[in-house]
Design a protein around this motif. Sequence first.
Motif, mmCIF file in Angstrom:
data_model
loop_
_atom_site.group_PDB
_atom_site.id
_atom_site.type_symbol
_atom_site.label_atom_id
_atom_site.label_comp_id
_atom_site.label_asym_id
_atom_site.label_seq_id
_atom_site.Cartn_x
_atom_site.Cartn_y
_atom_site.Cartn_z
ATOM 1 N N TYR A 35 1.121 -1.865 0.046
ATOM 2 C CA TYR A 35 0.079 0.106 0.242
ATOM 3 C C TYR A 35 0.762 1.167 0.093
ATOM 4 O O TYR A 35 1.988 1.089 0.318
ATOM 5 C CB TYR A 35 -0.623 0.015 1.270
ATOM 6 N N ARG B 58 7.792 3.518 -5.168
ATOM 7 C CA ARG B 58 8.230 2.581 -4.273
ATOM 8 C C ARG B 58 7.226 1.259 -4.281
ATOM 9 O O ARG B 58 7.419 0.252 -3.640
ATOM 10 C CB ARG B 58 7.635 3.084 -2.820
ATOM 11 N N ARG C 114 9.353 -6.054 14.828
ATOM 12 C CA ARG C 114 8.702 -7.009 14.184
ATOM 13 C C ARG C 114 9.716 -7.676 13.107
ATOM 14 O O ARG C 114 10.771 -7.807 13.450
ATOM 15 C CB ARG C 114 8.164 -4.890 12.794
ATOM 16 N N LYS D 131 6.428 -1.841 2.158
ATOM 17 C CA LYS D 131 5.986 -1.490 2.948
ATOM 18 C C LYS D 131 4.241 -2.661 2.734
ATOM 19 O O LYS D 131 3.189 -2.021 1.336
ATOM 20 C CB LYS D 131 5.164 -0.491 2.044
ATOM 21 N N ASN E 101 3.650 -3.605 13.522
ATOM 22 C CA ASN E 101 2.765 -1.885 13.668
ATOM 23 C C ASN E 101 2.343 -1.333 14.413
ATOM 24 O O ASN E 101 2.323 -0.665 15.570
ATOM 25 C CB ASN E 101 3.375 -1.203 12.479
ATOM 26 N N ALA F 139 5.308 3.967 12.703
ATOM 27 C CA ALA F 139 4.495 4.920 11.075
ATOM 28 C C ALA F 139 5.332 6.358 10.550
ATOM 29 O O ALA F 139 4.643 6.617 9.792
ATOM 30 C CB ALA F 139 3.312 5.096 11.550
ATOM 31 N N LEU G 115 11.122 1.275 6.937
ATOM 32 C CA LEU G 115 10.649 2.119 5.686
ATOM 33 C C LEU G 115 10.999 3.022 5.132
ATOM 34 O O LEU G 115 12.115 3.972 5.447
ATOM 35 C CB LEU G 115 9.119 2.285 5.794
ATOM 36 N N GLY H 62 11.059 5.960 3.455
ATOM 37 C CA GLY H 62 10.151 6.881 3.622
ATOM 38 C C GLY H 62 10.296 7.650 2.800
ATOM 39 O O GLY H 62 11.376 8.373 2.312
ATOM 40 N N ARG I 152 11.530 10.766 4.712
ATOM 41 C CA ARG I 152 12.416 10.659 4.761
ATOM 42 C C ARG I 152 13.491 11.367 3.521
ATOM 43 O O ARG I 152 14.443 12.212 2.918
ATOM 44 C CB ARG I 152 13.054 9.841 5.237
ATOM 45 N N THR J 200 8.931 12.178 10.517
ATOM 46 C CA THR J 200 8.803 12.339 9.592
ATOM 47 C C THR J 200 7.681 11.262 8.739
ATOM 48 O O THR J 200 7.690 10.005 9.342
ATOM 49 C CB THR J 200 10.337 13.029 7.940
ATOM 50 N N SER J 201 6.571 11.351 8.635
ATOM 51 C CA SER J 201 5.603 10.997 7.531
ATOM 52 C C SER J 201 5.106 11.577 6.829
ATOM 53 O O SER J 201 5.240 12.684 6.734
ATOM 54 C CB SER J 201 4.661 10.119 8.710
HETATM 55 N N1 PLP Z 1 7.697 4.011 8.742
HETATM 56 C C1 PLP Z 1 7.009 3.623 8.606
HETATM 57 C C2 PLP Z 1 6.904 1.415 9.676
HETATM 58 C C3 PLP Z 1 5.962 4.211 7.664
HETATM 59 O O1 PLP Z 1 4.682 2.856 8.580
HETATM 60 C C4 PLP Z 1 6.220 5.315 7.418
HETATM 61 C C5 PLP Z 1 4.741 5.730 6.788
HETATM 62 O O2 PLP Z 1 3.431 4.873 6.561
HETATM 63 C C6 PLP Z 1 6.552 6.219 7.522
HETATM 64 C C7 PLP Z 1 8.226 5.411 7.767
HETATM 65 C C8 PLP Z 1 7.543 7.181 6.433
HETATM 66 O O3 PLP Z 1 7.414 6.935 5.433
HETATM 67 P P1 PLP Z 1 6.681 8.023 4.338
HETATM 68 O O4 PLP Z 1 7.644 9.049 4.446
HETATM 69 O O5 PLP Z 1 6.224 7.363 3.639
HETATM 70 O O6 PLP Z 1 4.908 8.590 4.567
#
Ligand code: PLP
Length: 285
Positions: free
Chosen positions: A32, A51, A142, A149, A156, A185, A206, A208, A211, A245-246
Amino acid sequence: MSIVFLNDAYLPMEEAKISPMDRGFLFGDGIYEVIPSYDGQLVGFAPHIERMNNGMKEIGIHFDWSTEQWRQVANTLIEKNEGANLGIYLHVSRGTDSKRFHAYPDDVAPTVFAFAFDIPAAPVADKSVAKGYKVSTTRDLRWERCHIKSTALLGNVMHFQQGYEQGANETLLFNANNELTEASACNAYIVKDGVIATPPLDNQILPGITRFMLLDILKKEGSLKVEERVVTMDEVRNADEVWVTSSSKEVAPVIEVDGKPVGNGQVGDVWQAAQALYSAGKHNY
Ligand code: PLP
């Protein structure tokens, strides 16, 4: 009323139905994305789709929509749903099988689902109004494929819940060597003596998109020093600033870790500078 996309149709959320034999439902067998949109402008769309394609490739889901096909679905959802600030959720599961059997079936069509949901307005780079996050910490329990993803998010979810039950907004995770991985997250960062540090990309985190864009923007602009390296628990506890960050939070300043203030307990100057650069550059991706 929320309008969603399922397989090849737009329909009210209440009418969207999938089979309980869908492998996304039975096994969490899917990939997703969540992509932010502010005033109709999607942020980081191409890297998000890249991604998702990488994730599908890695788990052997054969589905090859172009970025433009996905963009059309996202834009249609933005059009059909109200709200200036929306998260666009895209989801591809392996599809519906006739039996529950672990091996990947080779004759099922992937299930494609997308919907839009409200997200907060993009943060303003002003430390006097920024929301300071409170986080708790725990051992990262985890799996060792956190770079995928996957829709299988129970690990999580359990970590998020741990923090949530303690009144925290997020949970910072540490591996068996007490090294920071990420949050439940979000990706995670520290600032010490003006230098930003964040764990390197590997199977523990992940990759991100926030990031990726933030580091790219900061490196190109050059006024703030960034390191991708191992960050220890001691460094987190002694940091001047901590951020997560997200896509829906952008760069979020953390003011408390396990009930103790980060630095002077206020949102920091380096955060303000970094969020300002991110706000100015995020639409270039
Ligand atoms: N790490 C995890 C485990 C996440 O679930 C997320 C976002 O859902 C991120 C990092 C941040 O990713 P992004 O910047 O692509 O939203």
